[in-house]
Write an enzyme that holds these catalytic residues in place. Structure first.
Site, PDB file in Angstrom:
ATOM      1  N   SER A 110      27.540   9.597 -36.248  1.00 26.92           N
ATOM      2  CA  SER A 110      26.894   9.171 -37.489  1.00 26.92           C
ATOM      3  C   SER A 110      25.401   9.407 -37.321  1.00 26.92           C
ATOM      4  CB  SER A 110      27.157   7.678 -37.738  1.00 26.92           C
ATOM      5  OG  SER A 110      26.281   7.154 -38.724  1.00 26.92           O
ATOM      6  N   TYR A 142      27.546  -1.182 -34.403  1.00 24.55           N
ATOM      7  CA  TYR A 142      28.077   0.102 -34.873  1.00 24.55           C
ATOM      8  C   TYR A 142      27.181   1.243 -34.416  1.00 24.55           C
ATOM      9  CZ  TYR A 142      29.251   3.968 -37.948  1.00 24.55           C
ATOM     10  OH  TYR A 142      29.592   5.206 -38.436  1.00 24.55           O
TER      11      TYR A 142
END
Length: 285
Positions: A138, A152
């Site tokens: 990401s 995360y």
């Protein structure tokens, strides 16, 4: 097998980017082994009785389950060319309010699940002296300035780091590695089924709650990125003679990466004199 036809192994394939990738590959005539925790959901999403499609129910946290799926892929299709570690989920919550269990579970899936796949597929790729591994991270694995996404982001920073090392380790075997760092794409990633929240939230974290609400209410469903176009990019990269190690996807990912690079450079410039004054003094005889 046609020289242009490849065998792909894709995790987290029942929705989002994984599903888009599976469908495009099958349409193009490639062979695809696709994994999901729920094989019925996967079959329903892709279709059944397709000759080039091998749906597999896999628990990525279980090495035995992963190995069985990889062995089945090679047994069915004869080889393995492209591995896509796509499975993962989001987690929002401050570092204080997320429990040890909640944090470790995110790492179990996002990081150790990918490592299980890498360890299991590498013997095949090494033996044939070729292959390409895509690890889906990401932009949050490069830019961590998102309140509430510390765990995360940490999982995705880990994926970026291990991918860089993996690329250096497997280069001698003719194997390519690309870590993909998407921005916001219009998938189910920010929905309740894909985004974990803390069991015991702390109301004092106003910035975290605002970030959580913004992602769940404002950003969800309005992402600018098209997963179909993202999947098409990955297929083109897999065919490239010299694919990148780092692949940022989306204008927003590029903008955030540029912002991070500028910030780091500014910090380095501002503190360079002090920070580089740490060597032993040279003693002249």
């Amino acid at each position: 097998m046609d020289k242009q036809q490849k065998v792909w192994y894709i995790t987290g394939a029942s929705k989002g980017l994984g599903l888009s990738l599976v469908k495009q590959l099958l349409t193009a005539g490639h062979k695809v082994a696709a994994t999901s925790r729920n094989i019925d959901e996967l079959k329903k999403a892709v279709g059944e009785d397709l000759p080039n499609f091998l749906p597999l129910a896999v628990n990525l946290k279980d090495e035995t389950s992963v190995k069985a799926s990889v062995d089945a892929t090679v047994a069915s299709f004869g080889q393995l060319d492209v591995v896509v570690n796509n499975a993962g989920y989001g987690l929002v919550g401050s570092l204080e309010e997320l429990s040890d269990k909640e944090s470790r579970e995110n790492f179990e899936v996002n990081v150790f699940g990918a490592l299980n796949v890498i360890r299991t597929t590498m013997p095949y790729l090494r033996a044939q002296q070729s292959g390409h591994i895509f690890n889906i991270a990401s932009v949050g694995g490069f830019f961590g300035d998102f309140p509430g996404f510390g765990i995360y982001c940490a999982t995705k920073f880990a994926v970026v780091g291990l991918s860089e090392s993996l690329a250096a380790e497997v280069k001698e075997f003719g194997i390519k590695v690309t870590v993909v760092q998407p921005g916001y794409f219009r998938t189910s990633f920010l929905t309740n089924g894909s985004l974990g929240v803390p069991e015991n939230p702390i109301t004092a974290y106003a910035a975290v709650r605002a970030s959580q609400n913004a992602h769940q209410e404002g950003i969800n469903g309005n992402q600018q990125g098209d997963p179909e176009k993202a999947a098409a990019v990955l297929i083109k990269v897999a065919d490239a003679e010299n694919p990148p190690v780092h692949l940022f996807l989306g204008q927003d990912a590029y903008d955030l990466a540029d912002q991070k690079i500028l910030t780091v450079q500014q910090d380095m410039d501002a503190w360079e004199n002090l920070a580089t004054s740490t060597a032993f003094e040279q003693v002249n005889a």
